[in-house]
Structures are given as C-alpha cells and as structure tokens.
Design a protein around this motif. Structure first.
Motif, PDB file in Angstrom:
ATOM      1  N   THR A   3     -21.047  -0.536  -2.284  1.00 50.41           N
ATOM      2  CA  THR A   3     -19.144  -0.864  -3.046  1.00 50.41           C
ATOM      3  C   THR A   3     -18.269  -1.273  -2.194  1.00 50.41           C
ATOM      4  OG1 THR A   3     -20.067   1.208  -4.026  1.00 50.41           O
ATOM      5  CG2 THR A   3     -17.823  -0.008  -3.592  1.00 50.41           C
ATOM      6  N   ARG A   4     -17.627  -1.548  -2.171  1.00 55.14           N
ATOM      7  CA  ARG A   4     -16.233  -3.153  -1.585  1.00 55.14           C
ATOM      8  C   ARG A   4     -15.286  -2.149  -1.962  1.00 55.14           C
ATOM      9  NH1 ARG A   4     -15.090  -5.594   3.028  1.00 55.14           N
ATOM     10  NH2 ARG A   4     -14.493  -7.854   2.218  1.00 55.14           N
ATOM     11  N   ALA A   5     -14.503  -1.608  -0.543  1.00 51.74           N
ATOM     12  CA  ALA A   5     -13.133  -0.514  -1.136  1.00 51.74           C
ATOM     13  C   ALA A   5     -11.827  -1.851  -0.713  1.00 51.74           C
ATOM     14  CB  ALA A   5     -13.457   0.052  -0.336  1.00 51.74           C
ATOM     15  N   LEU A   6     -11.518  -2.082  -1.638  1.00 53.75           N
ATOM     16  CA  LEU A   6      -9.531  -2.540  -1.961  1.00 53.75           C
ATOM     17  C   LEU A   6      -8.702  -1.452  -1.444  1.00 53.75           C
ATOM     18  CD1 LEU A   6     -10.107  -5.757  -4.238  1.00 53.75           C
ATOM     19  CD2 LEU A   6     -10.925  -5.115  -1.418  1.00 53.75           C
ATOM     20  N   ILE A   7      -8.333  -1.839  -0.010  1.00 53.28           N
ATOM     21  CA  ILE A   7      -6.797  -0.650  -0.527  1.00 53.28           C
ATOM     22  C   ILE A   7      -5.884  -1.269  -0.136  1.00 53.28           C
ATOM     23  CG2 ILE A   7      -5.840   0.836   1.564  1.00 53.28           C
ATOM     24  CD1 ILE A   7      -9.098   1.544   1.879  1.00 53.28           C
ATOM     25  N   LEU A   8      -5.018  -0.132  -1.147  1.00 47.20           N
ATOM     26  CA  LEU A   8      -3.550  -0.490  -1.547  1.00 47.20           C
ATOM     27  C   LEU A   8      -2.350   0.387  -1.269  1.00 47.20           C
ATOM     28  CD1 LEU A   8      -5.086  -0.967  -5.426  1.00 47.20           C
ATOM     29  CD2 LEU A   8      -4.625  -3.012  -3.830  1.00 47.20           C
ATOM     30  N   SER A  21      -6.420   3.548   6.572  1.00 49.39           N
ATOM     31  CA  SER A  21      -5.930   3.697   7.501  1.00 49.39           C
ATOM     32  C   SER A  21      -7.271   3.319   8.110  1.00 49.39           C
ATOM     33  CB  SER A  21      -4.589   3.153   8.177  1.00 49.39           C
ATOM     34  OG  SER A  21      -3.928   2.517   8.033  1.00 49.39           O
ATOM     35  N   LEU A  22      -7.168   4.658   8.914  1.00 48.62           N
ATOM     36  CA  LEU A  22      -8.602   5.466   8.856  1.00 48.62           C
ATOM     37  C   LEU A  22      -9.839   5.459   8.722  1.00 48.62           C
ATOM     38  CD1 LEU A  22      -7.521   9.335   9.616  1.00 48.62           C
ATOM     39  CD2 LEU A  22      -7.120   6.311  11.295  1.00 48.62           C
ATOM     40  N   TRP A  23      -9.623   5.018   6.779  1.00 47.83           N
ATOM     41  CA  TRP A  23     -10.825   4.840   6.683  1.00 47.83           C
ATOM     42  C   TRP A  23     -11.620   3.410   6.566  1.00 47.83           C
ATOM     43  CZ3 TRP A  23     -10.466   7.104   0.957  1.00 47.83           C
ATOM     44  CH2 TRP A  23     -10.315   8.532   1.032  1.00 47.83           C
ATOM     45  N   GLU A  24     -10.368   2.537   6.632  1.00 53.78           N
ATOM     46  CA  GLU A  24     -10.274   0.815   6.694  1.00 53.78           C
ATOM     47  C   GLU A  24     -11.067   0.284   7.939  1.00 53.78           C
ATOM     48  OE1 GLU A  24      -7.783  -2.800   6.362  1.00 53.78           O
ATOM     49  OE2 GLU A  24      -6.835  -0.863   7.018  1.00 53.78           O
ATOM     50  N   ARG A  25     -10.869   1.419   8.956  1.00 52.87           N
ATOM     51  CA  ARG A  25     -10.548   0.856  10.414  1.00 52.87           C
ATOM     52  C   ARG A  25     -12.313   1.812  10.947  1.00 52.87           C
ATOM     53  NH1 ARG A  25      -5.866   2.231  12.249  1.00 52.87           N
ATOM     54  NH2 ARG A  25      -6.537   4.790  12.982  1.00 52.87           N
ATOM     55  N   ALA A  26     -13.135   2.487   9.738  1.00 51.91           N
ATOM     56  CA  ALA A  26     -14.533   2.934   9.935  1.00 51.91           C
ATOM     57  C   ALA A  26     -15.604   2.602   9.593  1.00 51.91           C
ATOM     58  CB  ALA A  26     -13.783   4.632   9.628  1.00 51.91           C
ATOM     59  N   ASN A  27     -15.089   1.639   8.287  1.00 56.19           N
ATOM     60  CA  ASN A  27     -15.867   1.433   7.158  1.00 56.19           C
ATOM     61  C   ASN A  27     -15.350  -0.506   7.352  1.00 56.19           C
ATOM     62  OD1 ASN A  27     -16.875   3.349   5.940  1.00 56.19           O
ATOM     63  ND2 ASN A  27     -14.554   3.888   6.645  1.00 56.19           N
ATOM     64  N   SER A  28     -16.801  -0.732   7.447  1.00 55.61           N
ATOM     65  CA  SER A  28     -16.624  -2.574   7.533  1.00 55.61           C
ATOM     66  C   SER A  28     -16.409  -3.049   5.957  1.00 55.61           C
ATOM     67  CB  SER A  28     -17.596  -3.198   8.274  1.00 55.61           C
ATOM     68  OG  SER A  28     -18.951  -2.729   7.290  1.00 55.61           O
ATOM     69  N   SER A  29     -16.528  -2.381   5.069  1.00 51.69           N
ATOM     70  CA  SER A  29     -16.673  -2.780   3.772  1.00 51.69           C
ATOM     71  C   SER A  29     -15.170  -3.076   2.800  1.00 51.69           C
ATOM     72  CB  SER A  29     -17.715  -2.045   2.610  1.00 51.69           C
ATOM     73  OG  SER A  29     -17.541  -0.396   2.794  1.00 51.69           O
ATOM     74  N   PHE A  30     -14.451  -2.090   4.070  1.00 50.48           N
ATOM     75  CA  PHE A  30     -12.732  -1.547   2.960  1.00 50.48           C
ATOM     76  C   PHE A  30     -12.116  -2.965   3.006  1.00 50.48           C
ATOM     77  CE2 PHE A  30     -12.330   2.775   2.225  1.00 50.48           C
ATOM     78  CZ  PHE A  30     -14.502   3.620   2.053  1.00 50.48           C
ATOM     79  N   LEU A  31     -11.373  -3.335   3.058  1.00 47.95           N
ATOM     80  CA  LEU A  31     -10.134  -4.854   2.622  1.00 47.95           C
ATOM     81  C   LEU A  31      -9.341  -4.053   2.354  1.00 47.95           C
ATOM     82  CD1 LEU A  31     -10.328  -7.376   4.069  1.00 47.95           C
ATOM     83  CD2 LEU A  31     -10.889  -7.639   1.775  1.00 47.95           C
ATOM     84  N   ARG A  32      -8.067  -4.217   3.245  1.00 50.83           N
ATOM     85  CA  ARG A  32      -6.459  -3.684   2.989  1.00 50.83           C
ATOM     86  C   ARG A  32      -6.057  -5.342   2.185  1.00 50.83           C
ATOM     87  NH1 ARG A  32      -2.724  -0.089   5.515  1.00 50.83           N
ATOM     88  NH2 ARG A  32      -4.609   0.549   6.677  1.00 50.83           N
TER      89      ARG A  32
END
Length: 180
Positions: A3-8, A21-32
């Motif tokens: 699953t790809r997560a888009l951070i909003l 931000s912590l989730w994004e740094r810890a998970n390569s599939s997360f993109l802001r």
C-alpha cells in the motif's frame, strides 16, 4: 508494504516531530503531498495537487491510502467529491470545523465542505479536547462521509504538541485501512 500512503498535512505542514512526519521517515512507501503554500491554503489549488499525486500512482491508485490531518481532512472531502480516480481508503485525523472560532482565516475555499458519502472506506479520528473541531463535529463528518469514528480521548489536535510521538494507535488504524 504494497500500500502507498499519501501524507496530507494541514495548514503549516507537519513539523518534524508530528506523527505524519515520523511515519513518513520510517516507511519508504509513505509520500508527503507537497503543497505550494502551506500558510495560505487555497482549496482548489490543494485539490488539484492531490489529484495529480493520486494520478501519478498510475494503476496502483487502488492501493493508495490517504493519511490526512486537520485541514487535510477537508481537502480529502473536496477532492473525493470531484475526482473520478479510485483509492483504497483514507485515515482522516482531527477534522477542523470551518465554522468554528479557531478555524484559520488564511484558509480559503474549504467551506462549505462536502457532506456526501466518500466512495472509499474511511476512519475519522477525533479527540475529546481538540480546539479546532469538537467530537460532535467529527461525528457529523464520519456519519456524512460513511466512515467509522474513533475517539482517542483527550489528545488535543492530535499533532506534535499532543505528545503522541509516532502514535502507534494511529498507525494501527492505518494498517487496518491498508489491509482492506
């Protein structure tokens, strides 16, 4: 994780200690999803940026989960009412009441906001003492959007100032949404 997560994030973006931000740094599939102006958000512009971000996921858009905080929740509602794209679901944390006394005056075009069912599953997370949106407001949003409401008790605006760190309870809700 497939699953790809888009951070909003909401207005002002999320600080380095915010759970997003912590989730994004810890998970390569997360993109802001980067907005041009975090301080003076214009709904139409933010919707267009989100549309482009989801479209760029291509055939994988049905594996996208939106992870929205604050104004990002209203962004998702506006985007969902206009898009023809499909996603897997959305985690909508601390939706702010655009008619409330603390709603940022710098944010334009976010009200009125769509109160129609989203075409994808959602979880709306609220706090008992959020200065930007009451439990009653979040309950109305969850009911209108067809989402499940989760009240995490007294946690302020569910941001870096709430002292949640990586917010494992929230990440479990994301994993639930991603696993659908």
């Amino acid at each position: 994780m497939s699953t790809r997560a888009l951070i909003l994030p909401g207005i002002g973006n999320s600080s380095s200690e915010h759970w997003q931000s912590l989730w994004e740094r810890a998970n390569s599939s997360f993109l802001r999803v980067e907005q041009r102006d975090w301080e003076r958000p214009v709904c139409e512009e933010w919707v267009n940026v989100l549309e482009d971000a989801v479209r760029q996921t291509g055939n994988n858009s049905t594996k996208v989960v939106l992870v929205a905080h604050s104004l990002g929740c209203l962004l998702v509602a506006h985007w969902a009412s206009r898009t023809k794209l499909s996603i897997k679901g959305a985690l909508l944390v601390a939706p702010p009441d655009p008619f409330g006394p603390n709603f940022p005056k710098k944010a334009t075009g976010f009200s009125p906001f769509p109160l129609q069912p989203l075409r994808f599953p959602s979880i709306v997370v609220t706090s008992a003492d959020d200065p930007y949106g009451s439990v009653e407001f979040a309950t109305q949003c969850a009911a209108a959007w067809g989402g499940r409401l989760v009240n995490i008790g007294a946690a302020g605006h569910i941001n870096a100032y709430s002292g949640l760190g990586p917010w494992s309870e929230g990440f479990s809700l994301f994993q639930e949404m991603a696993g659908r």
